[in-house]
Enzyme design. Structure first.
Site, short mmCIF file in Angstrom:
data_model
loop_
_atom_site.label_atom_id
_atom_site.label_comp_id
_atom_site.label_asym_id
_atom_site.label_seq_id
_atom_site.Cartn_x
_atom_site.Cartn_y
_atom_site.Cartn_z
N ASP A 204 0.87 -1.17 0.00
CA ASP A 204 0.00 0.00 0.00
C ASP A 204 0.91 1.22 0.00
OD1 ASP A 204 -1.51 2.21 0.73
OD2 ASP A 204 -2.42 1.30 2.49
N GLN A 207 0.51 6.52 1.19
CA GLN A 207 1.13 7.58 1.99
C GLN A 207 2.58 7.83 1.61
OE1 GLN A 207 -0.43 9.54 4.09
NE2 GLN A 207 -2.39 8.47 4.05
N LYS A 230 -4.24 11.70 -2.78
CA LYS A 230 -3.17 11.96 -1.81
C LYS A 230 -1.89 12.42 -2.51
CE LYS A 230 -4.97 8.43 1.34
NZ LYS A 230 -5.59 9.32 2.33
N CYS A 368 -8.54 5.25 10.54
CA CYS A 368 -8.75 3.96 9.85
C CYS A 368 -7.62 2.99 10.19
CB CYS A 368 -8.87 4.13 8.35
SG CYS A 368 -10.38 4.98 7.85
#
Length: 555
Positions: A204, A207, A230, A368
């Site tokens: 993932d 970020q 993002k 989350c």
């Protein structure tokens, strides 16, 4: 890479139109970049230009506009592929974002490759989007899930990870950067160890990419997922990169137009990569906008941007570390420009609300990442996340505003206890306040001063869901058939709102309550427009629960 524009944080900021806005009469200080980033002018213009000059559906049209739109859409894919070091753009699948990308892998690759008792490894600090899809898959196929723990300092426990690898996992789902802590994990090493153990690895990257460039050719992962919103691009667009040999083995997970080669009622054959995973009309303008964001970043000195972000982070830490009750969450040995913290004696939602009233946007809650927060023994945290367009004085103003909150509660709480002898007097202070800041102070004093619900009544059966904070409502009637409800919340301002509501309703009959407009209580105080949407939804849930009880007290 040659950069066509000099490094200049002031100029970077001017590229983002929304940052000149004012919120609640205050200059906007936007420190919620981990949730979504702002968009440079070139992204807004690229999307607008597409709508003005090229708007048409892609791939199947036989007219000039369609050809123009198709060229721009596929060029966007190539732009992203080149930026990520991908030499095969067909292995880059458009999705709505990281969440859909992970679900795609779970439902297409996972359903076909995992069997009963196969092991899936997840990180303790993962976002729910990299947990829940695997739990759903495990339930379906009978697979097992084990968790890679963190060390007390926030780093991933590498020794524990290596022991888990001895169990021969089939899939390892990793986070490149923690959205809750900001920790940057050594995914190249983790993927290499996972591959040596025979596992497929998914990363993932939501970020990570906003903060630094990567080259997927040297990562060693099998799947990499990220989101455009993002990454200074539009919402509703993202991508999944996967190894061709894996993607070609995966069946489509959604059916419809675009992903087919031939359809008859006797059967369907599917299109080649990447289209077999892109059913229906795609987010054309989103892809074009995301490509414009990438081109913008490519014109900048990304190393200088990252250096500025780290300076912002350290300056915020230096300023905030002087505050009474300030405590950072563990963040490991390497992190991006994200400050996750708590303020002793204050619920995170109360702090975020206070900052919002002063024009400072941060995030509060579990982010989350509920399993992580539970492992830390916290209901949530406050998160200030910086981007290259933020300024040093904004970090200073964050600390200054937090200090004002601390001082206001410290200096005025004693006065409140001396001057306000009863809860009724406290409630009167709310109604008599002449401006929002005075009203906020009065609400906070109510929330701090009134006795809470006994722990014996803080049971799940009395818990109201749909609120950012934990809220308990114990509906009851007294011996005369009149309402005698009790309530509590872990956030002060919500405790105060509950006190105002109970002050209005207790003593009424159910019929009298149902003829009362409870929302008008909040409207009288001009509170609704000062509540975040999620907190406003929580208050609405409380009112609905009270009214439901009044309609059926025996239920």
């Amino acid at each position: 890479m040659t950069h066509s524009r000099p490094s200049d944080p002031v100029r970077w900021r001017r590229d983002f139109p929304l940052l000149s806005q004012r919120v609640h009469g205050q200059p906007l200080i936007y420190l919620d970049n981990a949730a979504t980033t702002q968009k440079p002018r070139v992204v807004v213009e690229a999307i607008s230009r597409f709508y003005k000059t090229s708007n048409a559906n892609v791939h199947r049209g036989s007219h000039a506009l369609s050809a123009q739109a198709t060229t721009a859409f596929e060029q966007a894919r190539t732009t992203l592929a080149n930026w990520l070091g991908i030499d095969d753009p067909a292995c880059l699948i458009w999705t709505r974002g990281t969440t859909e990308a992970i679900n795609l892998v779970a439902q297409s690759w996972g359903r076909n490759q995992l069997r009963a008792d196969d092991l899936i490894l997840l990180q303790q600090s993962s976002h729910h989007a990299n947990i829940v899809p695997w739990q759903m898959l495990a339930e379906t196929v009978g697979a097992r899930i084990e968790v890679i723990p963190l060390q007390p300092d926030g780093d991933l426990d590498l020794e524990a990870y290596q022991l888990l690898l001895q169990k021969r996992p089939k899939l390892i789902a990793l986070s490149h950067v923690s959205n809750a802590l900001g920790t940057r994990y050594p995914v190249e090493q983790l993927c290499r160890l996972g591959r040596d153990a025979g596992a497929v690895t998914l990363v993932d990257g939501a970020q990570a990419l906003p903060h630094f460039d990567i080259d997927l050719t040297r990562f060693g992962c099998d799947f990499y997922a990220f989101s455009g919103h993002k990454l200074f691009g539009p919402s509703g667009i993202g991508a999944l990169w996967g190894r061709r040999e894996l993607l070609e083995q995966m069946p489509p997970w959604q059916g419809g137009g675009e992903m087919i080669r031939d359809v008859s009622f006797s059967g369907t054959t599917y299109a080649d990569l990447p289209f077999r995973f892109e059913a229906g009309t795609p987010n054309i303008e989103g892809a074009i906008g995301l490509a414009a964001a990438i081109e913008y970043l490519q014109q900048q000195d990304r190393t200088a941007m990252e250096r500025h972000e780290q300076t912002l982070l350290q300056h915020a830490r230096d300023c905030c570390s002087q505050l009474k009750g300030f405590r950072e969450l563990p963040f490991g040995s390497d992190r991006v420009s994200l400050l996750s913290f708590e303020l002793e004696g204050f619920h995170q939602q109360d702090v975020a609300h206070w900052l919002d009233r002063h024009g400072i946007a941060i995030r509060a809650g579990h982010h989350c990442a509920m399993p992580l927060m539970r492992s830390l023994g916290l209901p949530g945290s406050l998160r200030a996340s910086f981007a290259f367009y933020n300024r040093l004085d904004e970090a200073e103003q964050l600390a200054s505003c937090l200090d004002q909150l601390i001082q206001s509660q410290t200096t005025s709480t004693t006065v409140a206890f001396i001057e306000q002898k009863t809860s009724q007097n406290l409630i009167k202070r709310v109604y008599s306040a002449t401006d929002w800041n005075a009203r906020y102070q009065a609400l906070m004093h109510i929330g701090q001063s009134l006795p809470g619900l006994p722990d014996a009544l803080k049971q799940d059966c009395y818990r109201l869901h749909g609120c950012e904070s934990r809220v308990w409502l114990v509906p009851a009637l007294d011996d005369t058939g009149r309402l005698a409800c009790q309530a509590d919340a872990d956030a002060r301002i919500l405790r105060a709102l509950l006190a105002l509501l109970l002050d209005r309703i207790n003593g009424l009959t159910p019929a009298e309550l149902l003829s009362t407009d409870l929302g008008a209580v909040l409207d009288q105080l001009d509170i609704r427009r000062h509540l975040s949407p999620s907190r406003g939804n929580g208050v609405a849930a409380i009112i609905q629960a009270i009214e439901a009880f009044a309609r059926d007290p025996r239920g």
